[in-house]
Write a protein that holds these residues in place. Structure first.
Motif, PDB file in Angstrom:
ATOM      1  N   ARG A  91      54.368  53.673  15.495  1.00 29.24           N
ATOM      2  CA  ARG A  91      55.438  55.298  15.758  1.00 29.24           C
ATOM      3  C   ARG A  91      56.795  55.074  14.923  1.00 29.24           C
ATOM      4  O   ARG A  91      57.408  55.829  14.416  1.00 29.24           O
ATOM      5  N   ASP A 136      58.188  57.091  11.893  1.00 28.70           N
ATOM      6  CA  ASP A 136      59.848  57.741  12.044  1.00 28.70           C
ATOM      7  C   ASP A 136      60.426  57.016  10.829  1.00 28.70           C
ATOM      8  O   ASP A 136      61.830  57.597  10.525  1.00 28.70           O
ATOM      9  N   THR A 143      46.789  51.995  17.255  1.00 28.94           N
ATOM     10  CA  THR A 143      47.391  53.069  18.468  1.00 28.94           C
ATOM     11  C   THR A 143      47.386  53.472  19.902  1.00 28.94           C
ATOM     12  O   THR A 143      47.670  54.039  20.561  1.00 28.94           O
ATOM     13  N   TYR A 180      51.327  50.723  19.420  1.00 30.04           N
ATOM     14  CA  TYR A 180      51.981  51.777  19.042  1.00 30.04           C
ATOM     15  C   TYR A 180      52.915  52.299  18.529  1.00 30.04           C
ATOM     16  O   TYR A 180      53.811  53.186  18.025  1.00 30.04           O
ATOM     17  N   ARG A 181      53.930  52.174  19.564  1.00 32.05           N
ATOM     18  CA  ARG A 181      55.287  51.752  19.578  1.00 32.05           C
ATOM     19  C   ARG A 181      55.843  51.353  18.192  1.00 32.05           C
ATOM     20  O   ARG A 181      56.682  52.006  17.259  1.00 32.05           O
ATOM     21  N   ARG A 227      51.261  57.200  25.024  1.00 29.49           N
ATOM     22  CA  ARG A 227      49.768  57.351  24.385  1.00 29.49           C
ATOM     23  C   ARG A 227      48.470  56.995  24.240  1.00 29.49           C
ATOM     24  O   ARG A 227      47.549  56.918  24.739  1.00 29.49           O
ATOM     25  N   LEU A 244      51.450  60.904  18.072  1.00 32.09           N
ATOM     26  CA  LEU A 244      52.392  59.923  17.717  1.00 32.09           C
ATOM     27  C   LEU A 244      53.181  60.387  17.231  1.00 32.09           C
ATOM     28  O   LEU A 244      54.619  59.841  17.800  1.00 32.09           O
ATOM     29  N   VAL A 245      53.231  61.309  15.808  1.00 22.51           N
ATOM     30  CA  VAL A 245      55.053  61.582  15.544  1.00 22.51           C
ATOM     31  C   VAL A 245      55.506  62.612  15.789  1.00 22.51           C
ATOM     32  O   VAL A 245      56.789  63.101  15.536  1.00 22.51           O
ATOM     33  N   ARG A 246      54.896  63.135  17.147  1.00 24.28           N
ATOM     34  CA  ARG A 246      55.781  64.255  18.251  1.00 24.28           C
ATOM     35  C   ARG A 246      55.858  65.689  16.348  1.00 24.28           C
ATOM     36  O   ARG A 246      57.193  66.008  16.362  1.00 24.28           O
TER      37      ARG A 246
END
Length: 381
Positions: A132, A136, A122, A128-129, A276, A173-175
């Motif tokens: 996510r 998602d 992460t 990291y992308r 991030r 990370l997931v907002r």
């Protein structure tokens, strides 16, 4: 304050819920199926009908309990102190934990997806992308992601250390719109909850509200790694990233998720960030350090530039390109953290030299930053 329904909670669509080991397992180790089912009952009611195309709510569950769940099956009477046996217990317990969640959520027509993370997954940009995107997509398909640290392979250098902090970082990370931390304590108190005269702190609007508050460091059950200190730190990280936090006991999860005034509400103290760098600041463990001259310190802390070889005075540690390193001033204070673009052995011959000279002498691949601005976070201004 804290007298009615909390709009920060009722208005939240995407929620990260973290539950501790003591809320899922017996004191001697092993999963408590009734406790798991009770938690899932609450979460399923919040999620609503699985047959609907779009649920009003989404939940990411950050669940401890893998190591604790593996104790009894392996004949261990307490959490081992050595990493190898912790990893063995996690290997056995993680399967049992996810199987229990799978069966429990299936009662409501919900599927679960296991997501195991290390800090390495992460703090690096591509990883990291990917993390996510995975989370998602699980949410978009109506599944409940069950996140845990990858204890079976994580070494001391790449461990989050506690799932409270992991939950705060996953919320970023997931907002997420809300983080709910569930444990065996019904909120933050202004002293030891078992001492007469102490009282629950209903709301925290900023650091000043915690001045003079004695925060204990140990949980009750002895099967987890966290305590109130880690929970308050996790709440601070999330609140600073623009995410409100409710801290309460697992037994009061329903009230907490309905917005009722239970536990302790930590209000947002900062703005939401889409990058991030929060992970780089709070989840990475530096593998080495670079000491900067005064000009480079100013450029990194006050400017917007990257760290170039000309501004580096000294290097220490053993690290590889892509590893996190501390950036220190002349007094040894860590002013920033970043992902280094060179191996430790390459840097000594670069010290104090311009990228143009290095490219002319060593080749064009040396005409680059030691730490790019996109991979750098300032710790102290």
């Amino acid at each position: 304050m804290d007298g009615g329904i909390r709009p920060e909670v009722t208005g939240a669509r995407r929620i990260v819920v973290k539950v501790g080991s003591s809320s899922l397992t017996t004191a001697g180790g092993g999963l408590d199926a009734d406790r798991v089912d009770a938690l899932v009952d609450v979460l399923a009611r919040v999620l609503g009908d699985a047959a609907r195309q779009e649920s009003a709510k989404e939940i990411v569950l950050v669940s401890s309990g893998a190591i604790a769940a593996g104790l009894a099956p392996l004949g261990l009477d307490r959490r081992p102190k050595d990493l190898a046996r912790q990893q063995a217990a996690a290997s056995v317990g993680q399967g049992l934990l996810v199987a229990r969640y799978t069966a429990s959520f299936a009662r409501y027509g919900r599927r679960v997806g296991q997501v195991l993370l290390t800090t390495d997954d992460t703090s690096r940009r591509a990883h990291y992308r990917n993390a996510r995107r995975t989370l998602d997509q699980l949410l978009a398909m109506g599944a409940v992601p069950v996140v845990n640290e990858n204890d079976t392979v994580a070494t001391d250098e790449i461990r989050f250390g506690d799932n409270d902090r992991l939950a705060a970082l996953v919320a970023h990370l997931v907002r997420a719109d809300l983080l709910v931390l569930l444990s065996d304590v019904d909120g933050l108190y202004d002293g030891d909850p078992s001492t007469p005269g102490t009282s629950r702190i209903a709301e925290v609007t900023g650091p000043a509200d915690l001045e003079g508050v004695s925060i204990g460091s140990a949980g009750k059950a002895g099967v987890g790694t966290g305590g109130m200190v880690t929970k308050v730190e996790a709440a601070r990280i999330a609140a600073a990233a623009g995410i409100p936090v409710v801290l309460t006991s697992a037994s009061r999860a329903a009230d907490a998720l309905l917005g009722r005034p239970t536990g302790t509400l930590f209000h947002r103290t900062g703005r939401r960030s889409a990058d991030r760098l929060l992970w780089l600041a709070h989840a990475s463990t530096p593998r080495g350090a670079l000491t900067l001259d005064d000009g480079a310190v100013r450029a990194v802390v006050q400017g917007t530039g990257s760290l170039l070889p000309a501004g580096i005075a000294a290097v220490e540690g053993e690290f590889s390109a892509g590893d996190p390193v501390e950036l220190r001033d002349g007094a040894g204070r860590a002013v920033a953290r970043g992902l280094v673009a060179y191996d430790a052995g390459e840097i000594p011959r670069l010290l104090g030299r311009s990228t143009r000279d290095l490219a002319r002498e060593l080749g064009p691949e040396y005409e680059r930053e030691v730490v790019h601005r996109d991979d750098l976070v300032v710790l102290h201004a």
